[in-house]
Design an enzyme around this catalytic site. Structure first.
Site, mmCIF file in Angstrom:
data_model
loop_
_atom_site.group_PDB
_atom_site.id
_atom_site.type_symbol
_atom_site.label_atom_id
_atom_site.label_comp_id
_atom_site.label_asym_id
_atom_site.label_seq_id
_atom_site.Cartn_x
_atom_site.Cartn_y
_atom_site.Cartn_z
ATOM 1 N N GLY A 1 0.818 -1.214 0.000
ATOM 2 C CA GLY A 1 0.000 0.000 0.000
ATOM 3 C C GLY A 1 0.845 1.254 0.000
ATOM 4 N N ASN A 2 0.223 2.382 0.245
ATOM 5 C CA ASN A 2 0.948 3.647 0.300
ATOM 6 C C ASN A 2 0.403 4.494 1.443
ATOM 7 O OD1 ASN A 2 -1.226 5.506 -0.765
ATOM 8 N ND2 ASN A 2 -1.104 3.990 -2.417
ATOM 9 N N ARG A 3 1.018 5.670 1.652
ATOM 10 C CA ARG A 3 0.725 6.446 2.861
ATOM 11 C C ARG A 3 -0.385 7.483 2.673
ATOM 12 N NH1 ARG A 3 5.789 9.205 4.002
ATOM 13 N NH2 ARG A 3 4.671 10.033 5.781
#
Ligand code: CTP
Length: 399
Positions: free
Chosen positions: A205-207
């Site tokens: 995933g990402n932030r």
């Protein structure tokens, strides 16, 4: 909007939690500044959890970032609830004895106070004179209401209800933009970050938190647009008055966005999209015992939603992309952005600089807006709400 909620030391401080909560749920970024006395009535962890930000009280913490003026300078609205008789006297005298006093003196933002005290204190000539001074200076006073006070007594002095304080405060800063300039426009906004599962418990995933996309949805709805928000793993609550569709992966986001885009006037791709996904998702948990010292993942390309939307757009439909870049050299950054617009084929690209500590999951943002030929057509810095309005101004000018 970037809102400071000041809390001073009265029994009604517990009701300030309701003020903070209502503002956060409405999509605002809230910074609580409490006095030491306030924290005798309501716990710091409660306020931090509800505001989703650290709570500051001490004038001598964060000196390196000049916090005693920085908070006030960044504020777009300050609400003090409850405001005690003592605080009102300090404010009338222009004292900066603590962080809250400094914050207020260092700010040009509208100030709204919600007094709370016993009737005798409210009617004391000193308080009456102080309130008159504050009103003369343009400070907005909400309440107090008449009703049951902390003891057996009742009368004027009870703090107004949190929802009434919030409504009154927000009315003070009614949107600067023309409300209704996006009347009836169908706008699809994607927000958050996609996640690609590896096994039942893990993902790549990402932030991205979704805050900027949500701020866009709230601002567009306030300006009259019919908004569909497609949220990928949003980390903050979506606004109650906007239609939200929740998705997880890039393929789910792609499908939902193409369906919604078919009838939309505008699509804004604020979501951070995973470009690759694992080619297989393990049925059960991936375990060290079976993998050994290395784990090889095979990733396959996801569709480029922004590119595909741009290629398929109907006449008059506007497609806006985002580019979160880590390049710090401004000239190089513009080159990267211009190449990206050309590659994606969108009408506008909102460029922002992200890093380990900037851009993602924060409440402030700085963006540059480029058109299809790579010219700068807008710039904005401030809260994600301010940035959202500047982005929507581009649509407003175009219509
Ligand atoms: N985007 C998309 N589909 C993808 C990847 C990105 O629609 N598979 C959209 C994002 O929502 C954003 C824009 O494209 O609006 C730019 O995203 P970014 O990640 O910066 O672009 P990439 O194409 O992934 O380019 P890079 O190689 O720089 O990561």
């Amino acid at each position: 909007m970037n809102i400071v909620v000041g809390i001073t030391g009265g029994i009604a401080a517990y009701k300030a939690v309701g003020v903070v909560r209502a503002l956060v749920l409405a999509g605002h970024s809230v910074q609580v500044v409490a006095t030491d006395a306030a924290l005798r009535f309501v716990g710091k962890p409660t306020l931090e959890a509800i505001s989703r930000n650290p709570v500051y009280t001490d004038l001598y913490e964060g000196v390196a970032e000049v916090r005693h003026v920085a908070i006030g300078q960044a504020a777009e609205l300050i609400i003090v609830a409850p405001a005690t008789a003592n605080f009102i006297a300090q404010l009338a005298g222009g004292f900066a004895a603590d962080l809250l006093g400094n914050t207020i003196l260092a700010s040009r933002a509208p100030l709204v106070i919600a007094p709370a005290m016993h009737t005798e204190m409210w009617q004391n000539p000193a308080t009456v004179a102080n309130i008159a001074t504050l009103r003369e200076r343009g400070i907005h006073v909400v309440g107090p209401a008449i009703g049951q006070l902390t003891g057996k007594d009742s009368g004027p002095g009870r703090m107004s209800e949190p929802d009434d304080i919030v409504a009154a405060a927000l009315a003070v800063v009614a949107p600067a933009a023309e409300p209704g300039d996006l009347d009836g426009r169908q706008i699809v906004i994607t927000a958050g970050g996609t996640r690609e599962p590896l096994d039942p418990v893990r993902f790549i995933g990402n932030r991205s938190s979704g805050k900027q996309g949500i701020a866009l949805a709230v601002a567009a709805a306030a300006r009259g647009a019919e908004v569909t928000l497609i949220g990928a793993n949003l980390e903050v609550d979506a606004p109650a008055h906007v239609t939200v569709e929740h998705v997880g992966t890039t393929l789910e986001l792609a499908e939902a966005t193409h369906v919604a885009a078919a009838t939309a006037d505008v699509v804004i791709m604020a979501a951070a999209v995973a470009d690759y996904r694992p080619d297989t998702v393990a049925e059960g948990k991936i375990r060290k015992e079976t993998q050994g010292d290395t784990l090889q993942l095979n990733l396959v390309r996801n569709p480029d939603i922004l590119h595909d939307l741009s290629a398929a757009r109907r006449p008059g439909q506007v497609i806006i992309g985002f580019a979160a870049e880590t390049e710090t050299d401004p000239a190089e950054l513009l080159l990267i952005a211009r190449a990206k617009i050309a590659r994606k084929g969108c009408d506008y690209l909102v460029l922002n600089n992200v890093g380990w500590t900037t851009g993602f999951a924060t409440d402030l943002n700085t963006v540059t807006i480029l058109n299809a030929t790579g010219d700068i057509v807008g710039e904005a810095t401030g809260s994600k709400t301010t940035v959202a309005d500047r982005i929507l101004d581009v649509l407003s000018v175009r219509s």
